[in-house]
Design a protein around this motif. Sequence first.
Motif, PDB file in Angstrom:
ATOM      1  N   LEU A  33      53.175 -72.802  74.099  1.00 26.55           N
ATOM      2  CA  LEU A  33      53.656 -71.566  73.481  1.00 26.55           C
ATOM      3  C   LEU A  33      52.703 -70.404  73.767  1.00 26.55           C
ATOM      4  CD1 LEU A  33      54.824 -72.918  70.001  1.00 26.55           C
ATOM      5  CD2 LEU A  33      56.150 -72.671  72.103  1.00 26.55           C
ATOM      6  N   ASN A  34      51.832 -70.568  74.719  1.00 23.60           N
ATOM      7  CA  ASN A  34      50.845 -69.548  75.057  1.00 23.60           C
ATOM      8  C   ASN A  34      50.882 -69.282  76.567  1.00 23.60           C
ATOM      9  OD1 ASN A  34      48.593 -67.950  75.448  1.00 23.60           O
ATOM     10  ND2 ASN A  34      47.324 -69.077  74.014  1.00 23.60           N
ATOM     11  N   PRO A  35      51.795 -68.400  77.017  1.00 22.47           N
ATOM     12  CA  PRO A  35      51.942 -68.145  78.452  1.00 22.47           C
ATOM     13  C   PRO A  35      50.670 -67.640  79.126  1.00 22.47           C
ATOM     14  CG  PRO A  35      53.771 -67.185  77.213  1.00 22.47           C
ATOM     15  CD  PRO A  35      52.758 -67.635  76.211  1.00 22.47           C
ATOM     16  N   VAL A  36      49.874 -66.839  78.412  1.00 19.95           N
ATOM     17  CA  VAL A  36      48.641 -66.305  78.996  1.00 19.95           C
ATOM     18  C   VAL A  36      47.671 -67.447  79.313  1.00 19.95           C
ATOM     19  CG1 VAL A  36      46.656 -64.794  78.590  1.00 19.95           C
ATOM     20  CG2 VAL A  36      48.912 -64.110  77.788  1.00 19.95           C
ATOM     21  N   LEU A  37      47.548 -68.381  78.370  1.00 24.12           N
ATOM     22  CA  LEU A  37      46.666 -69.537  78.588  1.00 24.12           C
ATOM     23  C   LEU A  37      47.197 -70.413  79.715  1.00 24.12           C
ATOM     24  CD1 LEU A  37      44.210 -71.230  77.483  1.00 24.12           C
ATOM     25  CD2 LEU A  37      45.902 -72.529  76.214  1.00 24.12           C
ATOM     26  N   ARG A  38      48.492 -70.640  79.738  1.00 21.76           N
ATOM     27  CA  ARG A  38      49.095 -71.476  80.788  1.00 21.76           C
ATOM     28  C   ARG A  38      48.811 -70.903  82.172  1.00 21.76           C
ATOM     29  NH1 ARG A  38      55.120 -73.308  78.972  1.00 21.76           N
ATOM     30  NH2 ARG A  38      55.072 -74.218  81.044  1.00 21.76           N
ATOM     31  N   LYS A  39      48.888 -69.597  82.270  1.00 19.92           N
ATOM     32  CA  LYS A  39      48.631 -68.947  83.558  1.00 19.92           C
ATOM     33  C   LYS A  39      47.155 -69.013  83.926  1.00 19.92           C
ATOM     34  CE  LYS A  39      49.435 -64.595  86.029  1.00 19.92           C
ATOM     35  NZ  LYS A  39      49.946 -63.200  85.920  1.00 19.92           N
ATOM     36  N   ALA A  40      46.276 -68.739  82.944  1.00 19.32           N
ATOM     37  CA  ALA A  40      44.838 -68.730  83.210  1.00 19.32           C
ATOM     38  C   ALA A  40      44.307 -70.124  83.547  1.00 19.32           C
ATOM     39  CB  ALA A  40      44.089 -68.165  82.008  1.00 19.32           C
ATOM     40  N   CYS A  41      44.923 -71.157  82.945  1.00 18.56           N
ATOM     41  CA  CYS A  41      44.417 -72.529  83.104  1.00 18.56           C
ATOM     42  C   CYS A  41      45.361 -73.406  83.931  1.00 18.56           C
ATOM     43  CB  CYS A  41      44.187 -73.168  81.733  1.00 18.56           C
ATOM     44  SG  CYS A  41      43.006 -72.294  80.689  1.00 18.56           S
ATOM     45  N   LYS A  42      46.196 -72.783  84.770  1.00 18.92           N
ATOM     46  CA  LYS A  42      47.204 -73.569  85.505  1.00 18.92           C
ATOM     47  C   LYS A  42      46.576 -74.595  86.450  1.00 18.92           C
ATOM     48  CE  LYS A  42      47.925 -69.947  89.012  1.00 18.92           C
ATOM     49  NZ  LYS A  42      48.924 -69.019  89.584  1.00 18.92           N
ATOM     50  N   ALA A  43      45.357 -74.334  86.918  1.00 16.86           N
ATOM     51  CA  ALA A  43      44.673 -75.313  87.771  1.00 16.86           C
ATOM     52  C   ALA A  43      43.844 -76.286  86.932  1.00 16.86           C
ATOM     53  CB  ALA A  43      43.771 -74.602  88.774  1.00 16.86           C
ATOM     54  N   ASP A  44      43.302 -75.811  85.817  1.00  9.60           N
ATOM     55  CA  ASP A  44      42.411 -76.636  84.991  1.00  9.60           C
ATOM     56  C   ASP A  44      43.165 -77.712  84.201  1.00  9.60           C
ATOM     57  OD1 ASP A  44      39.635 -74.912  84.953  1.00  9.60           O
ATOM     58  OD2 ASP A  44      41.389 -73.631  85.060  1.00  9.60           O
ATOM     59  N   ILE A  45      44.361 -77.353  83.690  1.00 13.16           N
ATOM     60  CA  ILE A  45      45.108 -78.298  82.843  1.00 13.16           C
ATOM     61  C   ILE A  45      45.472 -79.575  83.596  1.00 13.16           C
ATOM     62  CG2 ILE A  45      47.261 -78.644  81.564  1.00 13.16           C
ATOM     63  CD1 ILE A  45      47.013 -75.694  80.669  1.00 13.16           C
ATOM     64  N   PRO A  46      46.118 -79.487  84.775  1.00 15.53           N
ATOM     65  CA  PRO A  46      46.410 -80.741  85.496  1.00 15.53           C
ATOM     66  C   PRO A  46      45.152 -81.446  86.008  1.00 15.53           C
ATOM     67  CG  PRO A  46      47.052 -78.822  86.810  1.00 15.53           C
ATOM     68  CD  PRO A  46      46.719 -78.320  85.451  1.00 15.53           C
ATOM     69  N   LYS A  47      44.102 -80.692  86.268  1.00 16.37           N
ATOM     70  CA  LYS A  47      42.861 -81.280  86.799  1.00 16.37           C
ATOM     71  C   LYS A  47      42.140 -82.124  85.746  1.00 16.37           C
ATOM     72  CE  LYS A  47      38.469 -79.947  88.984  1.00 16.37           C
ATOM     73  NZ  LYS A  47      37.638 -78.791  89.428  1.00 16.37           N
ATOM     74  N   PHE A  48      42.075 -81.617  84.505  1.00 12.85           N
ATOM     75  CA  PHE A  48      41.280 -82.277  83.474  1.00 12.85           C
ATOM     76  C   PHE A  48      42.107 -83.001  82.406  1.00 12.85           C
ATOM     77  CE2 PHE A  48      38.487 -78.601  84.698  1.00 12.85           C
ATOM     78  CZ  PHE A  48      37.538 -79.355  85.369  1.00 12.85           C
ATOM     79  N   CYS A  49      43.348 -82.582  82.209  1.00  6.53           N
ATOM     80  CA  CYS A  49      44.113 -83.072  81.046  1.00  6.53           C
ATOM     81  C   CYS A  49      45.415 -83.771  81.437  1.00  6.53           C
ATOM     82  CB  CYS A  49      44.425 -81.906  80.097  1.00  6.53           C
ATOM     83  SG  CYS A  49      42.997 -80.850  79.739  1.00  6.53           S
ATOM     84  N   GLN A  50      45.511 -84.247  82.672  1.00  3.32           N
ATOM     85  CA  GLN A  50      46.742 -84.876  83.148  1.00  3.32           C
ATOM     86  C   GLN A  50      47.154 -86.098  82.329  1.00  3.32           C
ATOM     87  OE1 GLN A  50      48.634 -83.370  85.599  1.00  3.32           O
ATOM     88  NE2 GLN A  50      50.167 -84.825  84.878  1.00  3.32           N
ATOM     89  N   PRO A  51      46.219 -86.964  81.891  1.00  2.50           N
ATOM     90  CA  PRO A  51      46.628 -88.130  81.080  1.00  2.50           C
ATOM     91  C   PRO A  51      47.393 -87.738  79.816  1.00  2.50           C
ATOM     92  CG  PRO A  51      44.372 -88.398  81.836  1.00  2.50           C
ATOM     93  CD  PRO A  51      44.779 -87.009  82.201  1.00  2.50           C
ATOM     94  N   ILE A  52      47.011 -86.620  79.183  1.00  2.00           N
ATOM     95  CA  ILE A  52      47.712 -86.149  77.986  1.00  2.00           C
ATOM     96  C   ILE A  52      49.125 -85.718  78.350  1.00  2.00           C
ATOM     97  CG2 ILE A  52      47.734 -84.392  76.166  1.00  2.00           C
ATOM     98  CD1 ILE A  52      44.658 -84.334  76.397  1.00  2.00           C
ATOM     99  N   LEU A  53      49.259 -85.004  79.470  1.00  2.00           N
ATOM    100  CA  LEU A  53      50.580 -84.532  79.910  1.00  2.00           C
ATOM    101  C   LEU A  53      51.478 -85.709  80.279  1.00  2.00           C
ATOM    102  CD1 LEU A  53      49.531 -81.504  82.182  1.00  2.00           C
ATOM    103  CD2 LEU A  53      50.142 -81.484  79.766  1.00  2.00           C
TER     104      LEU A  53
END
Length: 390
Positions: A145-165
């Motif tokens: 629900l935070n588009p700004v964060l999703r855009k800023a962390c679009k590379a970091d989220i799949p890199k570090f948090c993929q197991p959660i996703l």
Amino acid sequence: MGTIWVDVVICLSTTVRNDTLQDVKEQRVSIKCRKQLRVEEVEMSEDIRLEPELYDACKPDITRLCQNVAFGNAQVIECLKENKRQLTQRCHQKIFKLQEVEMVDPELDYQLMRVCKHMIRRFCTESEGKNTLQCLKQNKNNYRLNPVLRKACKADIPKFCQPILNQATPDSELEGQVIGCLKLKYADQRLSPDCEAQIQVILQESALDYRLDPQLQIHCTAEISRLCPEEAAAQEQTGQVEECLKVNLLKIKQDGCKKEVLNMLKESKADIFVDPVLHTACALDIKHQCAAIPPGRGRQMSCLMEALQDKRVRLQPECKKRLQDRIDMWSYAAKVAPAEGFSDLAMQVMTSPSKNYILLVISAGVALLFVMGLLCGRFTKRVTQELKDR
């Protein structure tokens, strides 16, 4: 409004939302269609009964939780949002999906636009579309629900948090798990600059009010009621509940809560602003002793620790006491949660009260290895030369 037409509106809304979140150059839905779509969506958001799929999914919840709430003016939908933790899974998923759409276009949030219209005119006149919602009520602790964060962390989220996703379904809430994952990487100084800036803001805000940290709320509600009832009842956004949990770390019985508090301590090493109580106590000392040190990455914290160990420097009594408390907490945290990586280990060494001794031992060890290497090298060279002479 027929069911088929509602399905069409939802389909088109989803397409617009995805295109907006992905920052596509050209929207697949035309401007004319989007304008008409907005009219239809606003009508639907005003009365839950105009959204048959949502209404059917939430009927039992409406009867159970919103029995005395009148239809119209989006009151029933707002009631369901307020009681989101008590909703059935099917209704919860539909409400979450609705919030995703509203996050992209806040004008679809009828209650928000009706109640806040004067505030929007006063404070958000330059904000249009999704920026209006960011101006008023951005949900920073849910990355979906935070588009700004999703855009800023679009590379970091799949890199570090993929197991959660991988464990999550598209319509399920993650209750701050992704944010929690990024917070730990922030403490390890492994995030990209844009993502780090966004997480820093989230950390600073949630440090002042524990209710903005979903994982802390989930795991520590019982412990807060038991250990910090006065701080929680005060509802002051000054970080007192978090401070109470840190001080009572040894008394916390639930492992999940203890883990969250240990994570808070780890995060505070990376940025003193994440520890509002310590920052307030040491504000004058930071100004006098660490004025030239930029915030973040544990730099100001290391500066204060060096000042604490320097007998020539006189820190404010409250700052000195808080720093000593933190050292004790970090020492305990290091025992129960050992360093996970080199950066974490380096941070533990730099903030340790025995930092100088540890660095001296490491330096002596490196020097000893160097000398042994030289001696072994000379011995090997001499033996080789004798073999050649034969």
